[in-house]
Design a protein around this motif. Structure first.
Motif, mmCIF file in Angstrom:
data_model
loop_
_atom_site.group_PDB
_atom_site.id
_atom_site.type_symbol
_atom_site.label_atom_id
_atom_site.label_comp_id
_atom_site.label_asym_id
_atom_site.label_seq_id
_atom_site.Cartn_x
_atom_site.Cartn_y
_atom_site.Cartn_z
ATOM 1 N N LEU A 21 -57.165 34.955 31.518
ATOM 2 C CA LEU A 21 -57.285 36.278 32.126
ATOM 3 C C LEU A 21 -58.463 36.248 33.089
ATOM 4 O O LEU A 21 -59.485 35.620 32.807
ATOM 5 N N ARG A 22 -58.310 36.958 34.200
ATOM 6 C CA ARG A 22 -59.309 36.884 35.261
ATOM 7 C C ARG A 22 -59.888 38.248 35.583
ATOM 8 O O ARG A 22 -59.195 39.270 35.469
ATOM 9 N N CYS A 23 -61.137 38.228 36.014
ATOM 10 C CA CYS A 23 -61.824 39.475 36.331
ATOM 11 C C CYS A 23 -62.766 39.277 37.509
ATOM 12 O O CYS A 23 -63.524 38.294 37.566
ATOM 13 N N LYS A 24 -62.705 40.230 38.435
ATOM 14 C CA LYS A 24 -63.668 40.276 39.534
ATOM 15 C C LYS A 24 -64.457 41.575 39.385
ATOM 16 O O LYS A 24 -63.891 42.663 39.542
ATOM 17 N N PRO A 25 -65.752 41.480 39.104
ATOM 18 C CA PRO A 25 -66.538 42.710 38.913
ATOM 19 C C PRO A 25 -66.858 43.375 40.250
ATOM 20 O O PRO A 25 -66.602 42.812 41.315
ATOM 21 N N TYR A 31 -74.016 43.045 35.111
ATOM 22 C CA TYR A 31 -73.481 42.874 33.763
ATOM 23 C C TYR A 31 -71.964 42.901 33.814
ATOM 24 O O TYR A 31 -71.369 43.728 34.533
ATOM 25 N N LEU A 32 -71.356 42.038 32.992
ATOM 26 C CA LEU A 32 -69.906 42.019 32.879
ATOM 27 C C LEU A 32 -69.533 41.956 31.409
ATOM 28 O O LEU A 32 -70.110 41.171 30.647
ATOM 29 N N PHE A 33 -68.572 42.792 31.035
ATOM 30 C CA PHE A 33 -68.149 42.926 29.643
ATOM 31 C C PHE A 33 -66.659 42.639 29.538
ATOM 32 O O PHE A 33 -65.876 43.051 30.392
ATOM 33 N N TRP A 34 -66.268 41.965 28.472
ATOM 34 C CA TRP A 34 -64.853 41.794 28.124
ATOM 35 C C TRP A 34 -64.583 42.550 26.822
ATOM 36 O O TRP A 34 -65.285 42.380 25.829
ATOM 37 N N ASN A 71 -69.687 32.415 38.620
ATOM 38 C CA ASN A 71 -70.488 33.032 39.678
ATOM 39 C C ASN A 71 -70.444 34.547 39.509
ATOM 40 O O ASN A 71 -69.722 35.056 38.649
ATOM 41 N N ALA A 72 -71.173 35.243 40.354
ATOM 42 C CA ALA A 72 -71.335 36.695 40.192
ATOM 43 C C ALA A 72 -70.065 37.479 40.468
ATOM 44 O O ALA A 72 -69.996 38.669 40.172
ATOM 45 N N SER A 73 -69.072 36.841 41.037
ATOM 46 C CA SER A 73 -67.877 37.589 41.432
ATOM 47 C C SER A 73 -66.630 37.175 40.662
ATOM 48 O O SER A 73 -65.515 37.562 41.037
ATOM 49 N N PHE A 74 -66.787 36.425 39.578
ATOM 50 C CA PHE A 74 -65.594 35.946 38.904
ATOM 51 C C PHE A 74 -65.890 35.593 37.444
ATOM 52 O O PHE A 74 -66.882 34.932 37.140
ATOM 53 N N SER A 75 -64.976 36.022 36.576
ATOM 54 C CA SER A 75 -65.081 35.661 35.166
ATOM 55 C C SER A 75 -63.683 35.420 34.615
ATOM 56 O O SER A 75 -62.703 36.003 35.091
ATOM 57 N N THR A 76 -63.605 34.547 33.624
ATOM 58 C CA THR A 76 -62.337 34.283 32.958
ATOM 59 C C THR A 76 -62.490 34.413 31.452
ATOM 60 O O THR A 76 -63.557 34.134 30.894
ATOM 61 N N LEU A 77 -61.420 34.840 30.828
ATOM 62 C CA LEU A 77 -61.304 34.852 29.372
ATOM 63 C C LEU A 77 -60.086 34.007 29.030
ATOM 64 O O LEU A 77 -58.988 34.284 29.509
ATOM 65 N N LYS A 78 -60.313 32.962 28.239
ATOM 66 C CA LYS A 78 -59.241 32.031 27.928
ATOM 67 C C LYS A 78 -58.940 32.053 26.444
ATOM 68 O O LYS A 78 -59.855 32.116 25.608
#
Lengths: 113, 114
Positions: A21-25, A31-34, A71-78
């Motif tokens: 799953l992908r997220c761009k804050p 701060y980024l939360f899942w 990086n500051a613009s991308f996160s993944t949840l695997k």
């Protein structure tokens, strides 16, 4: 501002498969939360990052779950391997400052068959 | 650590009627308090928040909430409900100090009937 962007919006997979799953804050947020949302357990915090660094992953249910923020613009949840009980809606949220308003993405509805 | 309780799982009101959704929190100091709304298939959207100052907070869509320290409550109100207000409502509490993240209540589902 485009807000928090998540992809895909819907994911259907079979048990044992890997799911990402992908997220761009929101730009500039530190701060980024899942979160995971189910009928039975409500909204659960899985993990959160500050300036791309994981701060608290105590909510991650099992080792099958992992999250990264390269990086500051991308996160993944695997999730690897996925199981039917992982079926839920997964939300990403970001904020500027730990105690300020969290802005949520539209979520990814995951179904594991 | 802080906690939050929304005693009502589901509330049904008639369109045009007033609304009050309850939220009780547990926290030793002054908390940060939020109300979010979630429409079906959508993410959570902030309705209003309380950090300090005036205990009656105005939000979007005609909602307001009042922080009552003596009752550890932060109830959400609206004088006249519209059919489009049907949604799930979440109260959340944050700690003013430290690194404890927001804690969300289980939510209250609002149904609006004609």
């Amino acid at each position: 501002d485009a807000g928090v962007i998540q992809s895909p919006r819907h994911e259907v997979t079979e048990m044992g498969q890997e799911v990402t799953l992908r997220c761009k804050p929101i730009s500039g947020h530190d701060y980024l939360f899942w979160y995971r949302q189910t009928m039975m357990r409500g909204l659960e915090l899985l993990i959160y990052f500050n300036n791309n660094v994981p701060i608290d992953d105590s909510g991650m249910p099992e080792d099958r779950f992992s999250a990264k923020m390269p990086n500051a613009s991308f996160s993944t949840l695997k999730i690897q391997p996925s199981e039917p009980r992982d079926s839920a809606v997964y939300f990403c949220a970001s904020t500027l400052g730990f105690t300020d308003t969290q802005y949520f993405g539209p979520g990814t509805r995951l179904t594991v068959l | 650590a802080q906690s939050v309780t929304q005693p009502d799982i589901h509330i049904t009101v008639s369109e045009g009627a007033s609304l009050e959704l309850r939220c009780n929190y547990s926290y030793g100091a002054t908390p940060y308090l939020f109300w979010y709304v979630q429409s079906p298939g959508q993410g959570l959207q902030l309705l209003l928040k309380y950090f300090s100052g005036d205990t009656l907070v105005q939000g979007i869509k005609g909602f307001e909430a009042e922080f009552k320290r003596s009752q550890s409550s932060f109830n959400l109100r609206k004088p006249s409900v519209h059919w489009s207000d049907a949604a799930e409502y979440f109260c959340a509490v944050g700690a003013g100090m430290g690194n404890t993240p927001l804690v969300f209540g289980k939510g209250t589902r609002l149904s609006v009937i004609a």
